[in-house]
Design an enzyme around this catalytic site. Structure first.
Site, PDB file in Angstrom:
ATOM      1  N   ARG A 188      -6.735  21.817  34.504  1.00 40.76           N
ATOM      2  CA  ARG A 188      -5.474  21.540  35.197  1.00 40.76           C
ATOM      3  C   ARG A 188      -4.435  21.326  34.105  1.00 40.76           C
ATOM      4  O   ARG A 188      -4.748  20.839  33.017  1.00 40.76           O
ATOM      5  CB  ARG A 188      -5.591  20.296  36.048  1.00 40.76           C
ATOM      6  CG  ARG A 188      -6.672  20.377  37.139  1.00 40.76           C
ATOM      7  CD  ARG A 188      -6.798  19.056  37.871  1.00 40.76           C
ATOM      8  NE  ARG A 188      -7.812  19.114  38.916  1.00 40.76           N
ATOM      9  CZ  ARG A 188      -9.092  18.766  38.747  1.00 40.76           C
ATOM     10  NH1 ARG A 188      -9.502  18.320  37.568  1.00 40.76           N
ATOM     11  NH2 ARG A 188      -9.957  18.859  39.741  1.00 40.76           N
ATOM     12  N   LYS A 226      -9.075  14.540  37.023  1.00 40.73           N
ATOM     13  CA  LYS A 226      -8.804  14.060  38.375  1.00 40.73           C
ATOM     14  C   LYS A 226      -9.935  13.122  38.795  1.00 40.73           C
ATOM     15  O   LYS A 226     -11.103  13.457  38.670  1.00 40.73           O
ATOM     16  CB  LYS A 226      -8.715  15.249  39.326  1.00 40.73           C
ATOM     17  CG  LYS A 226      -8.032  14.943  40.635  1.00 40.73           C
ATOM     18  CD  LYS A 226      -7.832  16.232  41.426  1.00 40.73           C
ATOM     19  CE  LYS A 226      -7.095  15.953  42.714  1.00 40.73           C
ATOM     20  NZ  LYS A 226      -6.891  17.179  43.503  1.00 40.73           N
ATOM     21  N   HIS A 253      -1.434  26.910  37.259  1.00 40.18           N
ATOM     22  CA  HIS A 253      -2.612  26.743  38.119  1.00 40.18           C
ATOM     23  C   HIS A 253      -3.286  28.077  38.436  1.00 40.18           C
ATOM     24  O   HIS A 253      -4.489  28.115  38.699  1.00 40.18           O
ATOM     25  CB  HIS A 253      -2.219  26.029  39.414  1.00 40.18           C
ATOM     26  CG  HIS A 253      -3.353  25.267  40.033  1.00 40.18           C
ATOM     27  ND1 HIS A 253      -3.879  24.124  39.461  1.00 40.18           N
ATOM     28  CD2 HIS A 253      -4.078  25.493  41.158  1.00 40.18           C
ATOM     29  CE1 HIS A 253      -4.866  23.677  40.208  1.00 40.18           C
ATOM     30  NE2 HIS A 253      -5.014  24.492  41.235  1.00 40.18           N
ATOM     31  N   ARG A 271      -6.041  28.636  36.113  1.00 37.99           N
ATOM     32  CA  ARG A 271      -7.263  27.906  36.514  1.00 37.99           C
ATOM     33  C   ARG A 271      -8.035  28.725  37.548  1.00 37.99           C
ATOM     34  O   ARG A 271      -9.257  28.853  37.459  1.00 37.99           O
ATOM     35  CB  ARG A 271      -6.857  26.544  37.063  1.00 37.99           C
ATOM     36  CG  ARG A 271      -8.007  25.657  37.549  1.00 37.99           C
ATOM     37  CD  ARG A 271      -7.467  24.255  37.788  1.00 37.99           C
ATOM     38  NE  ARG A 271      -8.309  23.456  38.662  1.00 37.99           N
ATOM     39  CZ  ARG A 271      -9.373  22.762  38.258  1.00 37.99           C
ATOM     40  NH1 ARG A 271      -9.741  22.796  36.995  1.00 37.99           N
ATOM     41  NH2 ARG A 271     -10.063  22.039  39.114  1.00 37.99           N
ATOM     42  N   HIS A 280     -14.601  19.735  40.062  1.00 40.77           N
ATOM     43  CA  HIS A 280     -14.499  19.477  41.498  1.00 40.77           C
ATOM     44  C   HIS A 280     -15.541  18.434  41.899  1.00 40.77           C
ATOM     45  O   HIS A 280     -16.713  18.546  41.528  1.00 40.77           O
ATOM     46  CB  HIS A 280     -14.761  20.752  42.308  1.00 40.77           C
ATOM     47  CG  HIS A 280     -13.629  21.730  42.267  1.00 40.77           C
ATOM     48  ND1 HIS A 280     -13.777  23.064  42.611  1.00 40.77           N
ATOM     49  CD2 HIS A 280     -12.320  21.581  41.931  1.00 40.77           C
ATOM     50  CE1 HIS A 280     -12.616  23.678  42.484  1.00 40.77           C
ATOM     51  NE2 HIS A 280     -11.718  22.796  42.073  1.00 40.77           N
ATOM     52  N   TYR A 316     -14.041  30.272  46.222  1.00 42.28           N
ATOM     53  CA  TYR A 316     -14.181  31.385  45.279  1.00 42.28           C
ATOM     54  C   TYR A 316     -15.287  32.356  45.684  1.00 42.28           C
ATOM     55  O   TYR A 316     -15.352  33.462  45.162  1.00 42.28           O
ATOM     56  CB  TYR A 316     -14.431  30.850  43.870  1.00 42.28           C
ATOM     57  CG  TYR A 316     -13.244  30.087  43.328  1.00 42.28           C
ATOM     58  CD1 TYR A 316     -12.079  30.740  42.938  1.00 42.28           C
ATOM     59  CD2 TYR A 316     -13.272  28.699  43.237  1.00 42.28           C
ATOM     60  CE1 TYR A 316     -10.984  30.052  42.472  1.00 42.28           C
ATOM     61  CE2 TYR A 316     -12.168  27.991  42.767  1.00 42.28           C
ATOM     62  CZ  TYR A 316     -11.033  28.674  42.388  1.00 42.28           C
ATOM     63  OH  TYR A 316      -9.945  27.980  41.935  1.00 42.28           O
TER      64      TYR A 316
END
Length: 273
Positions: free
Chosen positions: A138, A161, A219, A222, A245, A254
């Protein structure tokens, strides 16, 4: 206006128990303060109709779901800890799954070849774009990377995150571009990505750099990182780990790219297609 006692307790729960990022916590509290203001009474006194009335003004389903995420989490917390006797939970709105936009490796390298690397700014921009594509970071994570976070081609992402660290291997071409840039950069900051004053690049500046050369936001790099791995046959759980994640569900979007790629391959090479 001071924060209500229940929000102070909820904020501590989000920070300590759920270990959410400061940005996420701030969004949750902001949403709940808006809800409280709209209802004109204490949050614990609101009912389902009050909440639905607040949400009715949000036509965008993604915005609506973000608000709902905060609200449902709050009322679940209150019910669990007996702050409210009633249980409020409103189902999320159905949002069509759009494939994330991504660039192919060929497109990225073509655009990168146009960067003038005879200047320090060009070296930095080239290295930054390669770094983002090679790491899947990110942009907020990339801008907090320090020199000591890269050891023998491995990148430690500390500002992640949910405040979770992860380690990602970097492609040699990205490491080489970064080393070239750092050899010429004379600011001697512990951080990698600096402006001409020696300050850490802002998110806006980084956005402008990527937009200037690739025409997309950081982004998208990414998404391009993840898409390249999935199309190449990488295991979904490995991609989840590399992206940071917390849930595999987030990564599963994806798989649509993988299916799309398989369908295109069939159409191109199978005789019956």
């Amino acid at each position: 206006m001071s924060k209500s006692d229940i929000l102070v307790v909820f904020e501590e729960y989000l920070s300590v128990t759920r270990a959410l990022s400061a940005h996420t916590i701030s969004s949750y509290i902001s949403d709940l303060e808006q809800l409280e203001a709209s209802g004109n009474k204490a949050l614990t006194k609101l009912d389902t109709n009050d909440v639905l009335g607040f949400l009715a003004s949000y036509a965008n389903k993604r915005t609506l779901n973000r608000k709902l995420s905060s609200i449902n989490a709050f009322f679940h917390f209150c019910h669990q800890h007996d702050f409210t006797s009633k249980k409020i939970r409103i189902p999320m709105a159905k949002v069509p799954k759009n494939l994330p936009k991504y660039l192919s490796s060929e497109e990225i390298m073509k655009y990168l070849s146009l960067i003038d690397r005879s200047t320090l700014t060009g070296m930095r921009d080239y290295a930054l774009i390669l770094f983002l594509y090679a790491s899947g970071c990110r942009i907020s994570e990339a801008l907090h990377v320090q020199r000591e976070d890269i050891v023998e081609g491995w990148l430690k992402i500390r500002f992640a995150k949910g405040e979770k660290e992860r380690v990602v291997p970097l492609a040699p071409i990205a490491v080489e571009a970064l080393e070239t840039y750092l050899q010429h950069e004379q600011m001697h900051s512990p951080y990698l990505w600096l402006n001409y004053r020696g300050e850490v690049l802002s998110r806006i500046s980084a956005f402008k750099i990527v937009k200037k050369y690739l025409g997309v936001s950081p982004h998208v790099l990414r998404h391009s990182f993840a898409s390249a791995l999935i199309i190449g046959g990488a295991d979904l759980r490995v991609v989840q780990e590399l992206l940071g994640h917390s849930s595999l569900e987030t990564t599963q979007i994806y798989t649509h790219i993988q299916k799309q790629n398989l369908a295109e391959t069939m159409r191109s090479y199978h005789p019956l297609s």
